[in-house]
Design a protein around this motif. Structure first.
Motif: not given
Length: 258
Positions: A209-225, A195-202
């Motif tokens: 730059k400001p990013m949307s949930v979908k943009e972050i999900a695409a880069i991190t290979n995670m589900k938007p939810a 959890a901490e790794f993912i949050r610090h990566k986000i």
């Protein structure tokens, strides 16, 4: 791999040497030139952030050498070194680097050249993995982002406290007269580290730059939810904030943490 072999950084406890006046005479004279020896007062005092910064700067492997248990000049330094390496291996796995690029071994002054064997065996192990993606002239950007996120996670108060309390939580009774099983603690540690790794990566991604949930999900290979759940948690902690809304899409940016 270069003719000298992989770039190894070896953190060695000051107290494993027999002769404190001439600590490198017999035990380190045969160490390969690609191994950089760094003496520390106690291997248990090594900050995990320091180890991750060593990888960030291009080391192919990091070896920690401490006093053979139960010997320790600071009583429990080697115990805490074990906890640190345990956390580091879990973080390295999340970055994409092989967890065995960091190892911990024990050494006693009476073993003399046994230290050289440890170092050479570790170098041979790293040789099989090949160069770290961060050892190139131009480091791999994805790997650099991941290691930076791991470094920030290792510096996080929550993870430091949990790692430091492993012995107390698994060996002593709590207020209800119960002990946490080692398997339960390990599962909790895995959950917190991830959890901490993912949050610090986000946070690192949205710092650029400001990013949307979908943009972050695409880069991190995670589900938007799942990304959104992390962002909600990060907003509560003051790690991230809503920057602006484009049409109907919120964009988030990282906040400075003090």
């Amino acid at each position: 791999m270069s003719s000298e072999g992989p770039k190894i950084v070896c953190f060695i406890c000051n107290w494993v040497f027999c002769d404190k006046a001439e600590p490198a005479t017999n035990q380190t004279q045969h160490i390969p030139p690609n191994v950089n020896i760094v003496r520390v007062m106690c291997i248990g005092r090594i900050d995990p952030v320091t180890v991750l910064e060593t990888f960030e700067k291009g080391a192919d492997g990091v070896l920690l050498v401490g006093c053979t248990p139960p010997d320790c000049h600071f009583v429990e330094g080697n115990l805490y070194a074990e906890y640190t390496v345990k956390m580091l291996k879990k973080l390295l796995a999340l970055t994409g680097l092989e967890p065995k690029r960091v190892e911990l071994c024990w050494h006693s002054p009476i073993e003399e050249l046994e230290l050289i064997h440890f170092i050479k065996d570790f170098a041979a192990q790293i040789q099989k993995f090949g160069y770290s993606p961060l050892a190139r002239q131009k480091p791999d950007e994805k790997a650099l982002l991941n290691v930076s996120a791991a470094k920030n996670a290792a510096a996080d108060f929550r993870l430091r406290v949990l790692t430091g309390m492993e012995r107390e939580l698994t060996e002593n009774l709590n207020v209800y007269g119960e002990k946490i099983l080692q398997e339960e603690f390990d599962a909790l540690l895995d959950e917190v580290i991830k959890a901490e790794f993912i949050r610090h990566k986000i946070r690192l991604l949205t710092k650029e730059k400001p990013m949307s949930v979908k943009e972050i999900a695409a880069i991190t290979n995670m589900k938007p939810a799942l990304v959104l759940r992390h962002i909600v948690n990060m907003r509560r902690k003051g790690m991230i904030a809503l920057d602006h809304v484009e049409r109907t899409t919120p964009l988030y940016r990282a906040l400075e943490i003090y």
